[in-house]
Design a protein around this motif. Structure first.
Motif, PDB file in Angstrom:
ATOM      1  N   VAL A 132      73.198 -44.111 -51.212  1.00  0.00           N
ATOM      2  CA  VAL A 132      74.695 -44.083 -50.539  1.00  0.00           C
ATOM      3  C   VAL A 132      75.485 -44.164 -51.501  1.00  0.00           C
ATOM      4  O   VAL A 132      75.795 -44.931 -52.226  1.00  0.00           O
ATOM      5  N   VAL A 133      76.575 -43.043 -51.477  1.00  0.00           N
ATOM      6  CA  VAL A 133      77.773 -42.999 -52.426  1.00  0.00           C
ATOM      7  C   VAL A 133      79.034 -43.199 -51.403  1.00  0.00           C
ATOM      8  O   VAL A 133      79.037 -42.429 -50.363  1.00  0.00           O
ATOM      9  N   GLN A 134      79.777 -43.984 -51.436  1.00  0.00           N
ATOM     10  CA  GLN A 134      80.915 -44.119 -50.752  1.00  0.00           C
ATOM     11  C   GLN A 134      82.147 -43.669 -51.523  1.00  0.00           C
ATOM     12  O   GLN A 134      82.464 -43.649 -53.001  1.00  0.00           O
ATOM     13  N   PHE A 135      82.917 -42.966 -50.820  1.00  0.00           N
ATOM     14  CA  PHE A 135      84.226 -42.217 -51.547  1.00  0.00           C
ATOM     15  C   PHE A 135      85.384 -43.118 -50.704  1.00  0.00           C
ATOM     16  O   PHE A 135      85.678 -42.847 -49.356  1.00  0.00           O
ATOM     17  N   ARG A 136      86.349 -43.151 -51.551  1.00  0.00           N
ATOM     18  CA  ARG A 136      87.752 -43.881 -50.986  1.00  0.00           C
ATOM     19  C   ARG A 136      88.838 -43.252 -51.576  1.00  0.00           C
ATOM     20  O   ARG A 136      88.680 -43.311 -52.820  1.00  0.00           O
ATOM     21  N   GLY A 164      76.059 -48.069 -42.497  1.00  0.00           N
ATOM     22  CA  GLY A 164      75.667 -49.627 -42.197  1.00  0.00           C
ATOM     23  C   GLY A 164      74.359 -49.755 -43.629  1.00  0.00           C
ATOM     24  O   GLY A 164      73.942 -50.835 -43.480  1.00  0.00           O
ATOM     25  N   HIS A 165      74.649 -48.947 -44.681  1.00  0.00           N
ATOM     26  CA  HIS A 165      73.497 -49.034 -45.636  1.00  0.00           C
ATOM     27  C   HIS A 165      74.180 -49.631 -46.690  1.00  0.00           C
ATOM     28  O   HIS A 165      75.528 -49.152 -46.842  1.00  0.00           O
ATOM     29  N   GLU A 166      73.403 -50.175 -47.886  1.00  0.00           N
ATOM     30  CA  GLU A 166      73.926 -50.462 -49.013  1.00  0.00           C
ATOM     31  C   GLU A 166      74.383 -49.521 -49.653  1.00  0.00           C
ATOM     32  O   GLU A 166      73.762 -48.300 -50.024  1.00  0.00           O
ATOM     33  N   VAL A 167      75.428 -49.530 -50.540  1.00  0.00           N
ATOM     34  CA  VAL A 167      76.186 -48.529 -51.170  1.00  0.00           C
ATOM     35  C   VAL A 167      75.828 -48.761 -52.678  1.00  0.00           C
ATOM     36  O   VAL A 167      76.078 -49.799 -53.343  1.00  0.00           O
ATOM     37  N   ALA A 168      75.384 -47.616 -53.379  1.00  0.00           N
ATOM     38  CA  ALA A 168      74.822 -47.543 -54.417  1.00  0.00           C
ATOM     39  C   ALA A 168      75.977 -47.409 -55.639  1.00  0.00           C
ATOM     40  O   ALA A 168      76.108 -48.279 -56.461  1.00  0.00           O
ATOM     41  N   VAL A 169      76.894 -46.807 -55.232  1.00  0.00           N
ATOM     42  CA  VAL A 169      78.126 -46.651 -56.050  1.00  0.00           C
ATOM     43  C   VAL A 169      79.364 -46.176 -55.184  1.00  0.00           C
ATOM     44  O   VAL A 169      79.330 -45.193 -54.268  1.00  0.00           O
ATOM     45  N   PRO A 202      76.115 -50.847 -60.309  1.00  0.00           N
ATOM     46  CA  PRO A 202      75.475 -51.018 -61.410  1.00  0.00           C
ATOM     47  C   PRO A 202      75.601 -49.942 -62.480  1.00  0.00           C
ATOM     48  O   PRO A 202      75.856 -48.583 -62.221  1.00  0.00           O
ATOM     49  N   GLU A 203      75.836 -50.341 -63.780  1.00  0.00           N
ATOM     50  CA  GLU A 203      76.293 -49.546 -65.061  1.00  0.00           C
ATOM     51  C   GLU A 203      75.287 -48.201 -64.977  1.00  0.00           C
ATOM     52  O   GLU A 203      75.748 -47.106 -65.086  1.00  0.00           O
ATOM     53  N   PRO A 204      73.824 -48.600 -64.887  1.00  0.00           N
ATOM     54  CA  PRO A 204      73.039 -47.088 -64.785  1.00  0.00           C
ATOM     55  C   PRO A 204      73.345 -45.898 -63.844  1.00  0.00           C
ATOM     56  O   PRO A 204      73.261 -44.963 -64.178  1.00  0.00           O
ATOM     57  N   LEU A 205      73.750 -46.534 -62.794  1.00  0.00           N
ATOM     58  CA  LEU A 205      73.890 -45.604 -61.400  1.00  0.00           C
ATOM     59  C   LEU A 205      75.596 -44.904 -61.830  1.00  0.00           C
ATOM     60  O   LEU A 205      75.804 -43.849 -61.781  1.00  0.00           O
ATOM     61  N   ARG A 206      76.498 -45.693 -62.223  1.00  0.00           N
ATOM     62  CA  ARG A 206      77.787 -45.060 -62.610  1.00  0.00           C
ATOM     63  C   ARG A 206      77.800 -44.138 -63.557  1.00  0.00           C
ATOM     64  O   ARG A 206      78.388 -43.067 -63.415  1.00  0.00           O
ATOM     65  N   ARG A 207      76.990 -44.415 -64.698  1.00  0.00           N
ATOM     66  CA  ARG A 207      76.869 -43.226 -65.802  1.00  0.00           C
ATOM     67  C   ARG A 207      76.063 -42.150 -64.845  1.00  0.00           C
ATOM     68  O   ARG A 207      76.594 -40.927 -65.621  1.00  0.00           O
TER      69      ARG A 207
END
Length: 224
Positions: A132-136, A164-169, A202-207
């Protein structure tokens, strides 16, 4: 059909069919892979259902689109004549990237941006399972600030309500800058260095996140 030019020139004859408002954008959506009425509407959020139906009827009558009834939904598929418009759509977009000026504020639509992002997800690059990726977009109206992409093989859902799911990034961005990143005018890294786009997670997901999206066909167009 649009204006009648009363010229034998094939450009004039083609434009009699294609220069009605929204027609080429309907073709653009079909070229991009939309097949159902509701998908076309999501890619063209400012067109009315009645006008979209009318444009599809015109394209079917002209032999550019084939209407295929299905068990659940009607599909609209480009015929050979319609498929031959794909390089014309690409050429128009490339010309627009190079020669059309600044984007106006009303051109910046988070709903359309997320719809475009959703259909360019590279499933091979995204972690397995559900991501899940959230954009704001803090500066837009409150009801349009938050969006979620729920990525599961092989689907991607666009949500404007928290699924309602955990956001990865989580991506927090200036909307204009994010649109420029998506168009290829600005790189992800330059936008992040400037503070216009921030990634949390998490840094690996951000990259990895920029690689989760295939660039648009216009990102590689040389700018003037």
């Amino acid at each position: 059909m649009g204006a009648t030019y009363h010229q034998f020139c094939p450009v004039a004859k083609a434009m009699e069919l294609l220069d009605e408002r929204w027609t080429m954008l309907v073709v653009r959506e079909l070229v991009a892979g939309s097949r159902h009425f509701n998908d076309l509407r999501r890619g063209l959020p400012r067109i009315s259902p009645t006008l979209l139906s009318k444009r599809l009827q015109s394209l079917v009558a002209a032999g550019i689109v084939e209407r295929r009834p299905g068990e659940r939904e009607v599909q609209y598929v480009l015929t050979q004549a319609g498929q031959e418009l794909a390089p014309i759509v690409a050429a128009l977009g490339a010309w627009g990237v190079r020669w059309v000026g600044e984007l106006g504020d009303r051109d910046l639509d988070p709903k359309l941006l997320l719809w475009d992002l959703h259909r360019n997800v590279d499933h091979d690059a995204v972690p397995t399972g559900r991501t899940v990726v959230q954009f704001r977009f803090p500066e837009v109206a409150p009801r349009k600030q938050d969006w979620w992409l729920v990525i599961t093989p092989p689907d991607v859902d666009v949500c404007d309500v928290d699924p309602g799911h955990e956001v990865a990034v989580r991506v927090t961005a200036d909307l204009r800058r994010m649109v420029l990143v998506w168009r290829g005018d600005v790189s992800w890294w330059d936008a992040m260095r400037a503070g216009d786009v921030a990634l949390d997670g998490p840094e690996p997901l951000r990259r990895a996140l920029p690689s989760w999206f295939r660039p648009t066909v216009f990102a590689s167009v040389p700018r003037v």
